[in-house]
Design a protein around this motif. Structure first.
Motif, short mmCIF file in Angstrom:
data_model
loop_
_atom_site.label_atom_id
_atom_site.label_comp_id
_atom_site.label_asym_id
_atom_site.label_seq_id
_atom_site.Cartn_x
_atom_site.Cartn_y
_atom_site.Cartn_z
N VAL A 1 -7.95 24.64 32.85
CA VAL A 1 -7.32 25.20 34.04
C VAL A 1 -7.00 26.67 33.79
O VAL A 1 -6.40 27.01 32.77
N ASN B 1 -14.18 20.46 34.18
CA ASN B 1 -14.02 19.44 33.15
C ASN B 1 -15.37 19.11 32.53
O ASN B 1 -16.41 19.33 33.14
N THR C 1 -17.33 24.95 38.05
CA THR C 1 -15.96 25.48 38.13
C THR C 1 -15.60 25.61 39.60
O THR C 1 -16.34 26.21 40.37
N VAL D 1 -10.81 25.45 37.89
CA VAL D 1 -10.76 24.22 37.10
C VAL D 1 -12.17 23.73 36.83
O VAL D 1 -13.04 23.80 37.71
N TRP E 1 -5.37 19.81 38.73
CA TRP E 1 -4.22 20.46 38.12
C TRP E 1 -2.99 20.33 39.00
O TRP E 1 -3.09 20.04 40.19
N SER F 1 -2.67 20.05 33.36
CA SER F 1 -4.09 19.72 33.51
C SER F 1 -4.23 18.23 33.77
O SER F 1 -3.97 17.42 32.89
#
Length: 196
Positions: A173, A121, A140, A119, A107, A87
């Motif tokens: 991830v 965050n 995402t 992925v 990633w 990650s």
């Protein structure tokens, strides 16, 4: 029934408590907006060693099971069988515009075979009641491994003040079509950006 003078005194005390003297209530995780009431939790710089008892709250103020190790940037090794992606993440920082906290996620394949992963965050701000409060999450995205400006996610939250504050960037991830381990790595930094 209260007499005239006693009743006026009671009204004056009640008015002072209601109008100007909000009592110092104990700080709780439900004070998630970090308001300015006396005793309410506010954003700040996380003291060293605060991680052992820190609580993570989602954007609705609910506790989350982050399963992170005591030091930011590391995660407990999961016991699940599967591949282990890497990650990627940067430290939280002021955005190029200078008015927002920002962070990115990406990633790398690690020992996984597939070349696509979902992925996202999230940014967390530290509060004085030892909570990390979710302030923003990226959408995402399905990404190829590698990073760079075209293969990453971005979480961003506008600043309301420029006081130095601890922030964390968490990246999640999920490799498509493959069982992968569930690390939840974090990067932490102090940023001159605060959300109240």
């Amino acid at each position: 029934m209260l007499t005239g003078k006693l009743r006026l005194t009671a009204i004056a005390v009640l008015a002072s408590l209601t109008i100007g003297g909000a009592s110092a209530a104990p700080t709780t995780a439900s004070d998630r907006n970090g308001d300015a009431r006396p005793g309410a939790a506010v954003p700040g710089v996380a003291p060293s060693g605060s991680d052992a008892s820190a609580v993570y709250l989602d954007s609705a103020g609910r506790a989350m099971d982050m399963d992170v190790a005591e030091e930011a940037g590391t995660a407990r090794q999961p016991t699940a069988i599967g591949c282990t992606p890497v990650s990627g993440r940067d430290n939280p920082h002021r955005s190029g515009t200078g008015v927002a906290a920002s962070s990115h996620g990406w990633w790398k394949k690690g020992n996984c075979s597939n070349d696509r992963a979902k992925v996202f965050n999230c940014l967390y701000e530290w509060f004085t009641d030892n909570t990390w409060r979710q302030q923003a999450c990226s959408e995402t995205k399905t990404l190829k491994p590698g990073g760079g400006s075209t293969h990453r996610t971005a979480a961003r939250r506008d600043c309301r003040g420029t006081e130095r504050t601890s922030w964390r960037n968490h990246v999640e991830v999920d490799v498509i079509g493959e069982i992968d381990t569930g690390e939840k790595p974090m990067n932490q930094s102090e940023v001159n950006c605060r959300v109240y």
